[in-house]
Design a protein around this motif. Sequence first.
Motif, PDB file in Angstrom:
ATOM      1  N   LEU A 100       0.820  -1.216   0.000  1.00 34.26           N
ATOM      2  CA  LEU A 100       0.000   0.000   0.000  1.00 34.26           C
ATOM      3  C   LEU A 100       0.848   1.257   0.000  1.00 34.26           C
ATOM      4  O   LEU A 100       0.471   2.283  -0.568  1.00 34.26           O
ATOM      5  CB  LEU A 100      -0.917  -0.008   1.235  1.00 34.26           C
ATOM      6  N   PHE A 101       2.020   1.191   0.624  1.00 40.54           N
ATOM      7  CA  PHE A 101       2.859   2.370   0.785  1.00 40.54           C
ATOM      8  C   PHE A 101       4.157   2.199  -0.003  1.00 40.54           C
ATOM      9  O   PHE A 101       4.830   1.182   0.134  1.00 40.54           O
ATOM     10  CB  PHE A 101       3.202   2.599   2.259  1.00 40.54           C
ATOM     11  N   GLU A 102       4.510   3.174  -0.745  1.00 44.52           N
ATOM     12  CA  GLU A 102       5.801   3.172  -1.431  1.00 44.52           C
ATOM     13  C   GLU A 102       6.783   3.948  -0.575  1.00 44.52           C
ATOM     14  O   GLU A 102       6.640   5.128  -0.356  1.00 44.52           O
ATOM     15  CB  GLU A 102       5.692   3.817  -2.825  1.00 44.52           C
ATOM     16  N   THR A 103       7.803   3.254  -0.121  1.00 45.13           N
ATOM     17  CA  THR A 103       8.760   3.869   0.808  1.00 45.13           C
ATOM     18  C   THR A 103       9.943   4.437   0.082  1.00 45.13           C
ATOM     19  O   THR A 103      10.300   4.142  -0.461  1.00 45.13           O
ATOM     20  CB  THR A 103       9.261   2.832   1.812  1.00 45.13           C
ATOM     21  N   GLY A 104      10.519   5.020  -0.279  1.00 44.02           N
ATOM     22  CA  GLY A 104      11.701   5.467  -1.013  1.00 44.02           C
ATOM     23  C   GLY A 104      12.958   5.417  -0.206  1.00 44.02           C
ATOM     24  O   GLY A 104      13.887   6.112  -0.511  1.00 44.02           O
ATOM     25  N   MET A 113       4.969  -1.068   9.467  1.00 43.26           N
ATOM     26  CA  MET A 113       4.308  -0.708   8.219  1.00 43.26           C
ATOM     27  C   MET A 113       3.341  -1.796   7.751  1.00 43.26           C
ATOM     28  O   MET A 113       2.289  -1.496   7.183  1.00 43.26           O
ATOM     29  CB  MET A 113       5.352  -0.440   7.140  1.00 43.26           C
ATOM     30  N   LEU A 114       3.681  -3.061   7.996  1.00 40.98           N
ATOM     31  CA  LEU A 114       2.780  -4.144   7.611  1.00 40.98           C
ATOM     32  C   LEU A 114       1.504  -4.132   8.441  1.00 40.98           C
ATOM     33  O   LEU A 114       0.403  -4.318   7.913  1.00 40.98           O
ATOM     34  CB  LEU A 114       3.495  -5.486   7.754  1.00 40.98           C
ATOM     35  N   ALA A 115       1.626  -3.907   9.745  1.00 39.84           N
ATOM     36  CA  ALA A 115       0.440  -3.804  10.595  1.00 39.84           C
ATOM     37  C   ALA A 115      -0.373  -2.560  10.233  1.00 39.84           C
ATOM     38  O   ALA A 115      -1.615  -2.588  10.233  1.00 39.84           O
ATOM     39  CB  ALA A 115       0.851  -3.773  12.061  1.00 39.84           C
ATOM     40  N   LEU A 127       4.125   8.584   4.637  1.00 41.74           N
ATOM     41  CA  LEU A 127       2.707   8.901   4.453  1.00 41.74           C
ATOM     42  C   LEU A 127       2.431  10.390   4.305  1.00 41.74           C
ATOM     43  O   LEU A 127       1.290  10.782   4.093  1.00 41.74           O
ATOM     44  CB  LEU A 127       1.902   8.351   5.638  1.00 41.74           C
ATOM     45  N   LYS A 128       3.478  11.211   4.455  1.00 40.98           N
ATOM     46  CA  LYS A 128       3.330  12.676   4.342  1.00 40.98           C
ATOM     47  C   LYS A 128       2.273  13.203   5.311  1.00 40.98           C
ATOM     48  O   LYS A 128       1.377  13.970   4.958  1.00 40.98           O
ATOM     49  CB  LYS A 128       2.989  13.083   2.897  1.00 40.98           C
ATOM     50  N   LEU A 129       2.426  12.811   6.570  1.00 42.87           N
ATOM     51  CA  LEU A 129       1.461  13.192   7.592  1.00 42.87           C
ATOM     52  C   LEU A 129       1.672  14.631   8.032  1.00 42.87           C
ATOM     53  O   LEU A 129       2.809  15.092   8.175  1.00 42.87           O
ATOM     54  CB  LEU A 129       1.583  12.262   8.808  1.00 42.87           C
TER      55      LEU A 129
END
Length: 395
Positions: A61-65, A76-78, A138-140
């Motif tokens: 779901l998330f692309e981490t760079g 991140m998996l949870a 996630l750019k929170l």
Amino acid sequence: MLEEIMVTGIGTINPIGGNVQELWEGLLTGKSGVKRVKSFDVSGHQNKNGCEIDTLREPVLFETGRTMGRATRIFMLALEEAVCDAGLSAEELARERTGLSIGTTMGEIEPLEAALMNKGKGVNGGPHAIAENVADTLKLSGPVWTITNACAAGNVAIARAMEELLANRADIMIVGGVDAFSWAAFTGFSSLRAMTPDLCRPFDIHRQGLILGEGAGVLLLERQEHLLRRGHRPRARLMGYGLSCDAHHITQPDPAARSAISSIESALKMAQLDKASIGYVSAHGTGTPANDRMEAKALKAVFGETTPQLPVSSIKGHIGHTLGAASAIEAVVCVKALETGILPPTLNLREQDPECDINVIANEPLCKPVEYILSNAYAFGGINSSIVIGKTKEN
């Protein structure tokens, strides 16, 4: 009356399950994550068992760079499961006032261990690295907290997230706890002689200590007003919390349980509930003699004559003590217990300690619908924490 704070998504990865359903089924069927440690050489240790996660996939779901350490990857998996469960996307989290509160004991410990073993620097490390990685990915835009209150960190992180929502500093809070299996933690607990050589047996007269584990538990919390606007169904209500510190000893709890009693009573007061409302207690239950007896004493002091009828259990016989993740994973389990009317058992309990004369659910799950659950977590340094989670009005 406090504004209601809703649990809208839950997620976990742990030694007996790669998601919430696998964990839940494992708890109810007596699955154990205990096996010989593979992460590092334990031949020089008296205790050679642990609860490790066998494999870690990459989040989709998330692309981490960036290159992330094991603790961040576990979290991140949870988180991925919890976000999907809440009916949200990474893009929506970035658009909303979304904050983050992560509890951990060891943090991203890999660089320190690498340095100690002359293996180079490795990934970005330290307690703060996990929250930094997640917030940047996630750019929170909301508040970001790293909570390091040892084995109570998950509950304390939940309390911190609740306060951010009540203060209207965020509409959504990602909250949870995480710790990866580490040589530093294993060696430290071994030096304290706090680990059992075989199985963790919470509240059993023959218990010899804890088993270390690893994992993460994540909850998505939302202000009720925000949840109503987006029309998603809540899974549970976060009712209140209680925190205290007795500073009795750096590693041993106060045998009189005075501050543990205070944290339970504070949680009930914030939740605006009387003691008779609690239908189940998710215990800290580490399998160490001092901790189990202290918690039993606290429960008897608070619940009095109703204690023999109050079901209590600890899941640490199944997944080990996951340190900062423990109470966050237990909060996830509490949500499932509220939804299903099934209470998970305490594994490996054969002969209950007479000094822990409380109503412990032993080895088999108990079918008993409940409205409200108390979940406790305690930590070195005399830190005590309790949270109360309740069913939704829809349920």
